[in-house]
Design an enzyme around this catalytic site. Structure first.
Site, PDB file in Angstrom:
ATOM      1  N   ASN A  12       0.856  -1.189   0.000  1.00  0.00           N
ATOM      2  CA  ASN A  12       0.000   0.000   0.000  1.00  0.00           C
ATOM      3  C   ASN A  12       0.890   1.237   0.000  1.00  0.00           C
ATOM      4  O   ASN A  12       1.477   1.591   1.026  1.00  0.00           O
ATOM      5  CB  ASN A  12      -0.911  -0.021   1.233  1.00  0.00           C
ATOM      6  CG  ASN A  12      -1.769   1.226   1.348  1.00  0.00           C
ATOM      7  OD1 ASN A  12      -1.908   2.001   0.404  1.00  0.00           O
ATOM      8  ND2 ASN A  12      -2.352   1.431   2.515  1.00  0.00           N
ATOM      9  N   LYS A  14       0.094   4.277  -0.213  1.00  0.00           N
ATOM     10  CA  LYS A  14      -0.533   5.444   0.422  1.00  0.00           C
ATOM     11  C   LYS A  14      -0.333   6.698  -0.446  1.00  0.00           C
ATOM     12  O   LYS A  14      -0.413   6.605  -1.671  1.00  0.00           O
ATOM     13  CB  LYS A  14      -0.026   5.610   1.852  1.00  0.00           C
ATOM     14  CG  LYS A  14      -0.240   4.326   2.683  1.00  0.00           C
ATOM     15  CD  LYS A  14      -0.016   4.526   4.148  1.00  0.00           C
ATOM     16  CE  LYS A  14      -0.243   3.207   4.872  1.00  0.00           C
ATOM     17  NZ  LYS A  14      -0.148   3.357   6.334  1.00  0.00           N
ATOM     18  N   HIS A  99      -9.484   0.476   4.988  1.00  0.00           N
ATOM     19  CA  HIS A  99      -8.233   0.717   5.705  1.00  0.00           C
ATOM     20  C   HIS A  99      -8.503   1.619   6.910  1.00  0.00           C
ATOM     21  O   HIS A  99      -9.366   2.492   6.878  1.00  0.00           O
ATOM     22  CB  HIS A  99      -7.207   1.363   4.777  1.00  0.00           C
ATOM     23  CG  HIS A  99      -5.819   1.387   5.332  1.00  0.00           C
ATOM     24  ND1 HIS A  99      -5.414   2.342   6.249  1.00  0.00           N
ATOM     25  CD2 HIS A  99      -4.743   0.586   5.116  1.00  0.00           C
ATOM     26  CE1 HIS A  99      -4.143   2.123   6.564  1.00  0.00           C
ATOM     27  NE2 HIS A  99      -3.718   1.067   5.898  1.00  0.00           N
ATOM     28  N   GLU A 101      -7.041   4.101   8.045  1.00  0.00           N
ATOM     29  CA  GLU A 101      -6.922   5.535   7.769  1.00  0.00           C
ATOM     30  C   GLU A 101      -8.186   6.063   7.099  1.00  0.00           C
ATOM     31  O   GLU A 101      -8.577   7.220   7.328  1.00  0.00           O
ATOM     32  CB  GLU A 101      -5.679   5.794   6.917  1.00  0.00           C
ATOM     33  CG  GLU A 101      -4.395   5.562   7.696  1.00  0.00           C
ATOM     34  CD  GLU A 101      -3.171   5.305   6.844  1.00  0.00           C
ATOM     35  OE1 GLU A 101      -2.103   5.060   7.432  1.00  0.00           O
ATOM     36  OE2 GLU A 101      -3.279   5.328   5.597  1.00  0.00           O
ATOM     37  N   GLU A 170      -5.014  -5.400  10.598  1.00  0.00           N
ATOM     38  CA  GLU A 170      -4.075  -4.302  10.822  1.00  0.00           C
ATOM     39  C   GLU A 170      -4.388  -3.635  12.154  1.00  0.00           C
ATOM     40  O   GLU A 170      -5.276  -2.777  12.239  1.00  0.00           O
ATOM     41  CB  GLU A 170      -4.199  -3.258   9.704  1.00  0.00           C
ATOM     42  CG  GLU A 170      -3.714  -3.718   8.363  1.00  0.00           C
ATOM     43  CD  GLU A 170      -3.420  -2.532   7.452  1.00  0.00           C
ATOM     44  OE1 GLU A 170      -2.344  -2.510   6.851  1.00  0.00           O
ATOM     45  OE2 GLU A 170      -4.257  -1.623   7.372  1.00  0.00           O
ATOM     46  N   GLY A 176       2.494   2.292  10.907  1.00  0.00           N
ATOM     47  CA  GLY A 176       3.401   3.424  10.781  1.00  0.00           C
ATOM     48  C   GLY A 176       4.081   3.836  12.067  1.00  0.00           C
ATOM     49  O   GLY A 176       4.744   4.872  12.117  1.00  0.00           O
ATOM     50  N   SER A 215       3.507  -2.139  10.297  1.00  0.00           N
ATOM     51  CA  SER A 215       4.965  -2.079  10.481  1.00  0.00           C
ATOM     52  C   SER A 215       5.654  -3.404  10.135  1.00  0.00           C
ATOM     53  O   SER A 215       6.583  -3.830  10.815  1.00  0.00           O
ATOM     54  CB  SER A 215       5.314  -1.632  11.907  1.00  0.00           C
ATOM     55  OG  SER A 215       4.844  -0.311  12.146  1.00  0.00           O
TER      56      SER A 215
END
Length: 254
Positions: A12, A14, A99, A101, A170, A176, A215
């Protein structure tokens, strides 16, 4: 990993690599794919702006193209949005759905994620559907409750489709941050997801690849992939360099 399911490594990108540098990264991934053989599936999810160019770049390779998001209507007056049919026209076979985010910053609810899963499957796109808990939820011992609630928003939709989709666990606190769920923590959630899939049908549980995201790096990938219910990874920052993405893919290669 279960040998009946070929590992899937998805990158991904991003909001990075949206132009020439994206094409160069895709070229690097293609070169890596040629060293892997057929033991692992590679999927890359660049920004919208470079999808068509990268579709051309990877055309004669085993690398598959994904989008990071879409709006679940085929067309209409939805300024700034991208439809699933537009993604197909760009050469996408996969799409990331739900996701964290998107959930956190853009208010995507469980029910909207379910709508998007249905739309993707109806448009012949294969979804990578994301689930995961926040740090507060983990500390409150609510991980399994939260993940089950998110899964149930689209579980019936998956059960009605013969397509072999992917689910990405996730943990939000690991995305991150450099933190990563240990193999035991990851396997606990992956095994629970597999159990909930099996409650719908054994075939659904067997064909669904459950990825770990959060991560993932070359130095922790092999340990995660040793878990019986971890079928690959949805990679973030480490996919922005072909070498590190390739190292993760090689760790997954049977």
């Amino acid at each position: 990993m279960n040998p009946s399911r070929r590992p899937l490594i998805a990158g991904n990108w991003k909001m990075y690599k949206g132009g020439r540098t994206g094409v160069e990264l895709a070229q690097g991934v293609v070169e890596i794919s040629r060293t892997l053989g057929s033991g692992v599936d590679l999927v890359i999810a660049p920004p919208f702006t470079v999808l068509a160019a990268i579709a051309s770049t990877i055309e004669d390779s085993s690398v598959k193209l994904a989008a990071q998001n879409f709006y679940p209507k085929n067309e209409g007056a939805f300024t700034g949005e991208i439809s699933p049919l537009m993604l197909k026209d760009c050469g996408c076979e996969w799409v990331i759905v739900g996701h964290s985010e998107r959930r956190q910053y853009f208010g995507e609810s469980d029910s909207f994620v379910g709508e998007k899963v249905a739309s993707a499957l109806a448009s012949d796109l294969i979804p990578i559907v994301c689930v995961g808990e926040t740090l507060d939820q983990r500390q409150a011992h609510e991980t399994l409750r939260v993940v089950q609630q998110q899964l149930h928003a689209f579980l019936d939709i998956l059960a009605r489709s013969p397509r072999a989709v992917a689910i990405a666990y996730e943990p939000v606190w690991a995305i991150g941050t450099g933190k990563v769920a240990g193999p035991g923590e990851a396997e606990e959630v992956h095994a629970a997801i597999r159990t909930w899939l099996a409650e719908k049908s054994d075939a659904l549980a067997v064909r669904t690849r459950i990825l770990y995201g959060g991560s993932v790096k070359p130095d922790n990938a092999a340990t995660l992939f040793a878990c019986p219910n971890v079928d690959g990874a949805l990679v973030g920052g480490a996919c922005l360099e072909a070498a590190s993405f390739g190292a993760i893919a090689k760790a997954a290669n049977h």
